[in-house]
Design a protein around this motif. Structure first.
Motif: not given
Length: 601
Positions: A312-332
């Motif tokens: 779960l800890h590893t998944l939370l880190h992936d979730l945090q990185a994915s949030q930033a990725a989602a922001q950049r994709i939506l910005a594009l």
């Protein structure tokens, strides 16, 4: 993506990740629930082992064993095997559902991004490096793949295992369960501290990662120049600076995490958990609150919680990185696009004349390239645009081709605003050969026939001959069927001549030439100029040139400086004014004489 645009998207979408994953939300929930049930079932054999051992111990100490007890044990083992097989099947189904959902959303996003990139203005690309675009299309999509294909089944497995284990331990002895689970509370405390520390720097880390990607791409492209001129230190300076900046940001990003995560991991290591269980069990047994045999389930089950919690800890880190990725994709995807002309049947292009009315353009509010341009290109005439480097000459050609729209004013083609002309109609009217030649990964034939895919072989070969590229094409392994970049390794001049052949085949009434022979060698330049001069007869021609001797016979010459037309007229009239055009001409002659002198030496 620029940081301000990403922040704007972050404010617009409270949860960018949920917005992107909304089309597959139900499938992801189903994958999580299926994984949770599967993990619960796979834990049944371990619980059964503790029950069997307790049963055997009880019967041995009380009754000395019985056939009825053996039957119960047998049925429990069969039940455990069945639960294990069913649990494994459900876990497999969960992974399948998640991967199918990932395939669906990845295809949708790639399709949307690709389509969107074909509609954004060219000015958007000039303000961004290839590394930034690559990060969104490849790295960020990859992060979302990790999330959609693996995150939700993993979360389901973790919660399923933890919930069954905790419920079972509480049923065995709630006091012992609380003591055994205390280390996990400490883990949560240290984890929250670490997450807060990393969350403050995650966006800066992602931005710096994009910059180092860009620096790497640019450095690789510069290697041929480095080898030619031997200026290794100068060429790699930008790359080294990006590496050092990334190292600093990485250090800032990771330093607060190390101490907190070291404590957190130490709290829930299996050895730590087993030690806490033994100490707590010894205490409760000494107080008479727990039987020694009842300590066994805690020794077997409690350490199994460690792995899911760490997951779960590893998944939370992936979730945090994915949030930033989602922001950049939506910005594009939120980047403004050129409005698509619907085409009005009542609007008829009368001729091949072009009119610029109060046209201004800037890539940004601070970077104004063109200001209040007013000029006309009459049908069948030649107009040349000259000026110092950076004056905005190529931008005029790109505006005419509607690579982007002016921020003010309008451009008329045959009395119709370019914004009211459909793209297919526009490029039937205007052919172009630009300084930056682009070929697609296809056959040479397809590259020449890009504007007229139905052209026959003879027409394509005639266009290639006119551009003085036919003989080179025939020397390729597969001739006109040779794939560019695979069978055909073409020089800059050869690629430009294919672009010229493409324009000749299109046969448009208007032709835009932006340094059409810039990449051609001296041997072929005269032949190409001759072909273009014959092809340009009777057409409206816009020529952007640095070599002024090539446009002496133009019907009109526009002299551009700092985005404004400062002189306008014929060669003779402008030369007589002793202004900027005369200065450019004098500089050109001096530069040519210098080159000729160096060549004779």
């Amino acid at each position: 993506m620029c940081a301000s645009h990403v922040k704007k998207v972050q404010a617009q979408y409270s949860n960018p990740l949920n917005f992107i994953l909304h089309p597959i939300r139900l499938k992801l929930i189903l994958a999580s629930v299926t994984a949770a049930v599967g993990s619960m079932l796979t834990l049944v054999p371990l619980i059964a082992i503790t029950w069997v051992i307790s049963t055997i111990f009880t019967e041995v100490t009380t009754l000395g064993g019985s056939q009825q007890g053996d039957d119960k044990i047998l049925w429990m083992m069969l039940l455990s095997i069945g639960c294990l097989l069913l649990g494994m099947l459900l876990l497999t189904v969960s992974e399948l559902i998640a991967h199918l959902a990932d395939h669906e959303i990845t295809g949708q996003l790639q399709s949307k991004i690709t389509q969107h990139l074909t509609q954004v203005p060219l000015g958007w690309f000039t303000g961004r490096s290839s590394g930034e675009v690559k990060q969104i299309m490849q790295d960020d999509i990859g992060l979302l793949h990790s999330l959609t294909a693996h995150f939700y089944p993993a979360v389901g497995r973790a919660f399923g295992t933890i919930s069954v284990a905790v419920i079972f331990l509480l049923m065995m002895d709630w006091r012992m369960a609380i003591l055994a689970l205390l280390p996990f509370l400490g883990f949560v405390i240290f984890l929250r501290k670490a997450m807060r520390a990393s969350g403050n720097n995650i966006q800066q880390f992602a931005t710096q990662l994009g910059q180092i990607n860009s620096a790497t791409v640019e450095f690789i492209h510069a290697i041929p120049i480095v080898k030619t001129f031997g200026k290794t230190g100068q060429a790699s300076q930008g790359y080294q600076q990006a590496v050092h900046s990334f190292a600093d940001v990485f250090r800032i990003f990771t330093r607060p995490l190390v101490k907190s995560m070291a404590h957190a991991h130490a709290m829930i290591s299996p050895i730590t958990i087993l030690g806490v269980v033994l100490l707590s069990g010894t205490l409760l047994i000494s107080l008479g609150w727990l039987k020694p045999i009842n300590l066994l389930p805690f020794m077997l089950i409690t350490p199994t919680i460690c792995a899911p919690v760490l997951l779960l800890h590893t998944l939370l880190h992936d979730l945090q990185a994915s949030q930033a990725a989602a922001q950049r994709i939506l910005a594009l995807l939120d980047t403004p696009v050129l409005p698509m002309a619907k085409g009005n049947p009542q609007l008829q292009i009368k001729d091949s004349s072009i009119d610029f009315h109060q046209v201004s353009y800037g890539y940004t509010a601070q970077h104004q390239v063109l200001s209040d341009l007013n000029f006309s290109l009459k049908s069948g005439t030649i107009t040349a645009i000259v000026g110092p480097s950076g004056a905005g000459k190529s931008t005029i050609a790109q505006l005419l081709l509607r690579f982007f729209d002016p921020v003010a004013g309008k451009i008329m083609l045959g009395g119709v605003d370019l914004r009211d002309i459909q793209t297919t109609t526009l490029y039937q009217q205007i052919g172009f050969v630009l300084q930056d030649t682009r070929l697609i990964h296809a056959s040479v034939r397809d590259n020449i026939a890009l504007g007229r895919p139905n052209a026959n072989q003879q027409e394509i070969e005639n266009a290639a001959k006119a551009a003085n590229i036919h003989d080179r094409i025939m020397a390729l392994p597969q001739g006109y069927q040779s794939i560019v970049g695979k069978d055909a390794q073409l020089s800059g001049g050869e690629r430009q001549r294919i672009s010229i052949a493409r324009a000749i085949l299109l046969d448009p009434p208007i032709l835009v030439l932006d340094e059409a022979t810039a990449a051609a060698d001296i041997e072929n330049e005269i032949a190409i100029q001759d072909a273009l001069s014959k092809f340009a007869q009777g057409r409206t021609l816009l020529v952007i040139a640095h070599r002024l001797d090539t446009i002496m016979n133009a019907d009109q010459i526009l002299v551009l400086d700092q985005g404004k037309i400062v002189e306008q007229g014929t060669h003779e009239a402008l030369f007589a004014q002793q202004g900027l055009y005369h200065q450019l001409w004098s500089y050109t002659e001096k530069h040519v004489h210098t080159q000729m002198g160096e060549a004779s030496c």
